[in-house]
Motif scaffolding. Structure first.
Motif, short mmCIF file in Angstrom:
data_model
loop_
_atom_site.label_atom_id
_atom_site.label_comp_id
_atom_site.label_asym_id
_atom_site.label_seq_id
_atom_site.Cartn_x
_atom_site.Cartn_y
_atom_site.Cartn_z
N ALA A 148 25.47 -11.64 4.70
CA ALA A 148 26.58 -12.33 5.36
C ALA A 148 27.01 -11.54 6.59
O ALA A 148 27.24 -10.33 6.49
N ALA A 149 27.12 -12.23 7.70
CA ALA A 149 27.59 -11.62 8.94
C ALA A 149 29.05 -11.97 9.14
O ALA A 149 29.47 -13.10 8.90
N ALA B 61 18.70 -15.55 16.33
CA ALA B 61 17.82 -15.32 15.20
C ALA B 61 18.47 -14.44 14.14
O ALA B 61 19.28 -13.57 14.44
N MET B 62 18.12 -14.70 12.90
CA MET B 62 18.46 -13.83 11.77
C MET B 62 17.16 -13.57 11.01
O MET B 62 16.21 -14.34 11.11
N ALA C 113 26.93 -22.40 9.35
CA ALA C 113 28.39 -22.52 9.24
C ALA C 113 29.00 -21.28 8.59
O ALA C 113 30.14 -20.92 8.89
N LYS C 114 28.25 -20.66 7.69
CA LYS C 114 28.76 -19.48 6.97
C LYS C 114 28.22 -18.17 7.52
O LYS C 114 28.58 -17.11 7.02
N ASN C 115 27.36 -18.24 8.51
CA ASN C 115 26.73 -17.03 9.09
C ASN C 115 26.02 -16.21 8.02
O ASN C 115 26.17 -14.98 7.95
N THR C 116 25.27 -16.88 7.20
CA THR C 116 24.52 -16.20 6.14
C THR C 116 23.03 -16.50 6.25
O THR C 116 22.62 -17.54 6.77
N TYR D 256 15.15 -3.35 2.06
CA TYR D 256 15.16 -4.57 2.86
C TYR D 256 16.43 -4.60 3.71
O TYR D 256 17.53 -4.42 3.20
N TYR D 257 16.24 -4.82 5.00
CA TYR D 257 17.33 -4.83 5.96
C TYR D 257 17.52 -6.22 6.55
O TYR D 257 16.56 -6.85 7.01
N CYS D 258 18.75 -6.65 6.56
CA CYS D 258 19.13 -7.89 7.23
C CYS D 258 19.30 -7.60 8.72
O CYS D 258 19.79 -6.53 9.11
#
Length: 120
Positions: A23-24, A33-34, A74-77, A93-95
């Motif tokens: 979650a950002a 991009a994510m 909408a949730k920035n996830t 693992y890195y987001c």
């Protein structure tokens, strides 16, 4: 400031599944991009999967067909469903997110990392 917080790592047996979430939050104008990268012991951080704001996805060769990335704009996830896990998937693992904090400023942001361990 922008924060990325990951969750969902842990220990699983080979062949099992895990789901990672990120979650950002903070001063976010928009997110391009994510994605997810991983780092086994050593200096290299490898691409796992990325997804654009429009939903286009890209995967590292070693995870194609086993992992699925998704996001909720909408949730920035962003989430990563990992199936058929192998011991070689063991890593931190890195987001990751390309965040626009104003209409004129954009930069990369990283989470703190979450450990995934796959036992044989």
């Amino acid at each position: 400031q922008v924060q990325l917080v990951e969750s969902g790592g842990g220990l699983v047996q080979a062949g099992g599944s895990l789901r990672l979430s990120c979650a950002a939050s903070g001063s976010i104008f928009s997110i391009n991009a994510m994605g997810w990268y991983r780092q086994a012991p050593g200096p290299r951080r490898d691409l796992v999967a990325t997804i654009t704001s429009g939903g286009m996805t890209s995967y590292g060769d070693s995870v194609k067909g086993r992992f699925t990335i998704s996001r909720d704009n909408a949730k920035n996830t962003v989430s990563l469903q990992m199936n058929s896990l192998k011991p070689e998937d063991t890593a931190v693992y890195y987001c990751y997110a390309d965040v626009r904090t104003t209409p004129w400023q954009m930069g990369p942001y990283w989470g703190q990392g979450t450990q995934v361990t796959v036992s044989s």
